[in-house]
Scaffold this active site. Structure first.
Site, PDB file in Angstrom:
ATOM      1  N   ASP A 107     -30.610   2.348  19.397  1.00  0.00           N
ATOM      2  CA  ASP A 107     -30.055   3.338  20.309  1.00  0.00           C
ATOM      3  C   ASP A 107     -28.675   3.826  19.825  1.00  0.00           C
ATOM      4  O   ASP A 107     -27.764   3.006  19.669  1.00  0.00           O
ATOM      5  CB  ASP A 107     -29.928   2.725  21.705  1.00  0.00           C
ATOM      6  CG  ASP A 107     -29.448   3.712  22.720  1.00  0.00           C
ATOM      7  OD1 ASP A 107     -30.217   4.615  23.079  1.00  0.00           O
ATOM      8  OD2 ASP A 107     -28.271   3.595  23.149  1.00  0.00           O
ATOM      9  N   HIS A 114     -20.808  -0.036  20.689  1.00  0.00           N
ATOM     10  CA  HIS A 114     -20.593  -1.298  19.979  1.00  0.00           C
ATOM     11  C   HIS A 114     -19.459  -1.147  18.960  1.00  0.00           C
ATOM     12  O   HIS A 114     -18.537  -1.968  18.910  1.00  0.00           O
ATOM     13  CB  HIS A 114     -21.891  -1.728  19.284  1.00  0.00           C
ATOM     14  CG  HIS A 114     -21.730  -2.895  18.364  1.00  0.00           C
ATOM     15  ND1 HIS A 114     -21.900  -4.195  18.792  1.00  0.00           N
ATOM     16  CD2 HIS A 114     -21.434  -2.968  17.037  1.00  0.00           C
ATOM     17  CE1 HIS A 114     -21.700  -5.019  17.768  1.00  0.00           C
ATOM     18  NE2 HIS A 114     -21.420  -4.295  16.695  1.00  0.00           N
ATOM     19  N   GLU A 115     -19.516  -0.086  18.163  1.00  0.00           N
ATOM     20  CA  GLU A 115     -18.488   0.114  17.135  1.00  0.00           C
ATOM     21  C   GLU A 115     -17.126   0.409  17.762  1.00  0.00           C
ATOM     22  O   GLU A 115     -16.094  -0.027  17.249  1.00  0.00           O
ATOM     23  CB  GLU A 115     -18.908   1.213  16.161  1.00  0.00           C
ATOM     24  CG  GLU A 115     -20.193   0.932  15.383  1.00  0.00           C
ATOM     25  CD  GLU A 115     -20.216  -0.373  14.589  1.00  0.00           C
ATOM     26  OE1 GLU A 115     -19.141  -0.933  14.273  1.00  0.00           O
ATOM     27  OE2 GLU A 115     -21.325  -0.851  14.277  1.00  0.00           O
ATOM     28  N   HIS A 118     -15.353  -2.786  18.484  1.00  0.00           N
ATOM     29  CA  HIS A 118     -14.579  -3.365  17.378  1.00  0.00           C
ATOM     30  C   HIS A 118     -13.182  -2.760  17.320  1.00  0.00           C
ATOM     31  O   HIS A 118     -12.200  -3.457  17.079  1.00  0.00           O
ATOM     32  CB  HIS A 118     -15.286  -3.132  16.036  1.00  0.00           C
ATOM     33  CG  HIS A 118     -16.532  -3.931  15.862  1.00  0.00           C
ATOM     34  ND1 HIS A 118     -16.577  -5.295  16.022  1.00  0.00           N
ATOM     35  CD2 HIS A 118     -17.788  -3.547  15.527  1.00  0.00           C
ATOM     36  CE1 HIS A 118     -17.805  -5.730  15.792  1.00  0.00           C
ATOM     37  NE2 HIS A 118     -18.565  -4.678  15.492  1.00  0.00           N
TER      38      HIS A 118
END
Length: 174
Positions: A107, A114-115, A118
């Protein structure tokens, strides 16, 4: 009303109001604004914006705002090698969104969120469940969750409670 009564009323009002005026006022927590640019990933503009919106809904000490110039978080589209980010974890970084991962069924909103995690200071936790955003590709293509868990949001809150901290060296995370 005579002057003596009026004087007493003013004295009483002043005595009552003075502590209120001197009482400490709760100050609003400082919000750090981070700017991201998605122009380098034109096929995923809406998904990147949704990933940022998911973080903005989950945390209050840091806010992600889209900007075409002067952004410290920059998305780029790549076509192999897996999505990853090169970041210092303090709001600066290059995010590479891999189109081949999306073609495999991962997805793109989850990848973007998600990135961004970070860049907000979170590490990978691939063995985590789908409910953890930072579990990344670990749960497989069936996982579409693009929202941070309450624990992930709390960790970002704790990292950003005092604003942007001194930048550390850049690191790469997938």
């Amino acid at each position: 009303m005579n002057g003596r009564v009026l004087g007493r009323i003013v004295a009483v009002a002043t005595a009552v109001a003075a502590p209120l005026a001197l009482a400490p006022v709760a100050s609003a927590a400082a919000v750090t604004t981070l700017y991201y640019s998605s122009s380098g990933a034109p096929d995923y503009l809406a998904q990147i914006d949704q990933g940022a919106a998911n973080w903005n809904a989950a945390v209050t000490d840091v806010k992600l705002v889209k900007r075409s110039t002067g952004a410290t978080i920059v998305f780029q589209e790549i076509h192999s090698g897996g999505s990853y980010t090169n970041t210092n974890g303090h709001g600066r970084g290059q995010i590479y969104l891999d189109t081949s991962q999306v073609a495999e069924g991962f997805d793109p909103t989850r990848i973007a969120a998600h990135e961004l995690g970070h860049n907000l200071g979170l590490p990978d936790h691939y063995s985590g469940p789908c409910t953890e955003l930072m579990s990344g590709h670990g749960p497989g293509t069936a996982c579409k969750n693009a929202k941070p868990s309450s624990a992930e949001a709390a960790k970002v809150q704790s990292l950003w409670v005092n604003g942007l901290t001194a930048a550390a060296e850049m690191r790469t995370a997938r």
